[in-house]
Design an enzyme around this catalytic site. Structure first.
Site, PDB file in Angstrom:
ATOM      1  N   HIS A  62     -62.298   7.292  11.467  1.00 37.34           N
ATOM      2  CA  HIS A  62     -62.021   5.861  11.353  1.00 37.34           C
ATOM      3  C   HIS A  62     -62.748   5.040  12.404  1.00 37.34           C
ATOM      4  CE1 HIS A  62     -57.888   7.239   9.632  1.00 37.34           C
ATOM      5  NE2 HIS A  62     -58.867   7.429   8.773  1.00 37.34           N
ATOM      6  N   LYS A  72     -61.422   3.297  22.627  1.00 41.08           N
ATOM      7  CA  LYS A  72     -60.150   4.031  22.644  1.00 41.08           C
ATOM      8  C   LYS A  72     -60.142   5.013  23.814  1.00 41.08           C
ATOM      9  CE  LYS A  72     -60.157   3.843  17.632  1.00 41.08           C
ATOM     10  NZ  LYS A  72     -60.557   4.555  16.401  1.00 41.08           N
ATOM     11  N   TYR A 132     -52.775   6.650  22.268  1.00 33.30           N
ATOM     12  CA  TYR A 132     -54.047   6.077  22.713  1.00 33.30           C
ATOM     13  C   TYR A 132     -53.984   4.579  22.916  1.00 33.30           C
ATOM     14  CZ  TYR A 132     -54.604   5.762  17.555  1.00 33.30           C
ATOM     15  OH  TYR A 132     -54.428   5.557  16.199  1.00 33.30           O
ATOM     16  N   ASP A 168     -57.927   8.563   3.339  1.00 36.96           N
ATOM     17  CA  ASP A 168     -58.920   9.452   3.951  1.00 36.96           C
ATOM     18  C   ASP A 168     -59.583  10.385   2.950  1.00 36.96           C
ATOM     19  OD1 ASP A 168     -57.402   9.791   7.280  1.00 36.96           O
ATOM     20  OD2 ASP A 168     -58.629   8.225   6.351  1.00 36.96           O
TER      21      ASP A 168
HETATM   22  C1  T46 Z   1     -54.163   2.270  13.194  1.00 39.21           C
HETATM   23  C2  T46 Z   1     -52.993   1.374  12.903  1.00 39.21           C
HETATM   24  C3  T46 Z   1     -52.231   1.533  11.747  1.00 39.21           C
HETATM   25  N1  T46 Z   1     -51.160   0.702  11.507  1.00 39.21           N
HETATM   26  C4  T46 Z   1     -50.362   0.928  10.294  1.00 39.21           C
HETATM   27  C5  T46 Z   1     -51.157   0.863   9.008  1.00 39.21           C
HETATM   28  C6  T46 Z   1     -50.472   1.864   8.109  1.00 39.21           C
HETATM   29  O1  T46 Z   1     -49.393   1.233   7.410  1.00 39.21           O
HETATM   30  C7  T46 Z   1     -49.901   2.891   9.059  1.00 39.21           C
HETATM   31  C8  T46 Z   1     -50.718   4.148   9.137  1.00 39.21           C
HETATM   32  O2  T46 Z   1     -52.057   3.766   9.375  1.00 39.21           O
HETATM   33  P1  T46 Z   1     -53.232   4.818   9.228  1.00 39.21           P
HETATM   34  O3  T46 Z   1     -52.975   5.682   8.035  1.00 39.21           O
HETATM   35  O4  T46 Z   1     -54.534   4.034   9.280  1.00 39.21           O
HETATM   36  O5  T46 Z   1     -53.053   5.675  10.540  1.00 39.21           O
HETATM   37  P2  T46 Z   1     -54.070   6.814  11.066  1.00 39.21           P
HETATM   38  O6  T46 Z   1     -54.603   7.600   9.909  1.00 39.21           O
HETATM   39  O7  T46 Z   1     -53.407   7.508  12.170  1.00 39.21           O
HETATM   40  O8  T46 Z   1     -55.275   5.930  11.634  1.00 39.21           O
HETATM   41  C9  T46 Z   1     -55.781   6.095  12.931  1.00 39.21           C
HETATM   42  O9  T46 Z   1     -56.473   7.311  12.919  1.00 39.21           O
HETATM   43  C10 T46 Z   1     -57.640   7.462  13.673  1.00 39.21           C
HETATM   44  C11 T46 Z   1     -57.609   8.802  14.330  1.00 39.21           C
HETATM   45  C12 T46 Z   1     -57.986   6.390  14.614  1.00 39.21           C
HETATM   46  O10 T46 Z   1     -58.740   6.597  15.577  1.00 39.21           O
HETATM   47  C13 T46 Z   1     -57.521   5.031  14.358  1.00 39.21           C
HETATM   48  O11 T46 Z   1     -56.894   4.507  15.506  1.00 39.21           O
HETATM   49  C14 T46 Z   1     -56.614   4.876  13.214  1.00 39.21           C
HETATM   50  O12 T46 Z   1     -57.412   4.562  12.100  1.00 39.21           O
HETATM   51  O13 T46 Z   1     -49.873   2.254  10.348  1.00 39.21           O
HETATM   52  C15 T46 Z   1     -50.811  -0.321  12.368  1.00 39.21           C
HETATM   53  O14 T46 Z   1     -49.845  -1.083  12.104  1.00 39.21           O
HETATM   54  N2  T46 Z   1     -51.562  -0.511  13.500  1.00 39.21           N
HETATM   55  C16 T46 Z   1     -52.641   0.302  13.808  1.00 39.21           C
HETATM   56  O15 T46 Z   1     -53.287   0.112  14.862  1.00 39.21           O
END
Ligand code: T46
Length: 187
Positions: A62, A72, A132, A168
């Protein structure tokens, strides 16, 4: 805090000083002055915390588009991950190159991931917690990804059948990324 260069320009491994005693240990996990002394100046605005219940959960790769690109500083407080960063900064000498690192509660290693990098990790044990700091707020409309299994990158993830979010499963390969999605850097 030890700052260790990685193969990728401007990305560093951070090793905190750990003070152990009969009770356990203490460590400073973030110290702005130590970063300043290394010539870094970040304005972190948000802390994140993710729990992955299973081993083999893969989140990534991401990044956020400018002007919401994020620096980060990532670390594992429980469990262990294989963490991967990919340089997608236009003109960078390490553009298109990735590097993987084991981050764990045991090695206490952190990773400084500059703006212009795509980032992801795959858990190595169940109930892994990943925390992070980021220097730009989350912006869903600027949220982008690159395929975890991009054949040109050929990242040596610990599993070929990870647990993925639906999002993803749909990212493009790096070579198919439109140039507008490549990090241009501050003028
Ligand atoms: C990243 C983020 C997500 N969200 C909400 C959005 C979705 O409803 C839920 C899960 O989000 P997401 O599926 O994008 O989470 P990850 O797959 O852990 O995403 C992260 O994974 C990789 C490893 C990264 O480096 C990024 O920081 C980030 O993209 O949290 C938020 O409200 N705030 C945030 O900063």
């Amino acid at each position: 805090m030890n700052f260790i260069k990685t193969k990728l320009k401007d990305a560093y491994i951070l090793e905190p000083k750990v003070f152990g005693d009969h009770r356990g240990y203490f460590m400073e996990t973030y110290n702005a002055k130590l970063l300043d002394e290394q010539g870094f100046s970040f304005n972190f605005v948000q802390d994140n915390h993710a729990l992955s219940k299973e081993s083999g959960v893969l989140r990534g790769l991401h990044y956020q588009l400018e002007p919401f690109a994020q620096t980060k500083i990532v670390r594992v407080t429980k469990g262990a991950v294989y963490d991967v960063i990919l340089d997608i900064r236009e003109g960078s000498p390490t553009y298109g190159q990735w590097e993987g690192f084991i981050l764990s509660e045991d090695n206490k290693r952190q990773l400084l991931v500059p703006q212009g990098f795509a980032h992801g990790y795959c858990t190595l044990v169940e109930n892994t917690e990943f925390v992070y700091k980021v220097d730009n707020y989350y912006s869903p409309v600027h949220d982008r990804g690159i395929a975890w299994n991009d054949p040109d990158l050929n990242i040596d993830w610990p599993t070929s059948s990870p647990v993925l979010s639906d999002k993803d499963t749909k990212h493009p390969n790096l070579k198919d990324l439109e140039s507008q999605f490549i990090y241009k850097g501050k003028e």
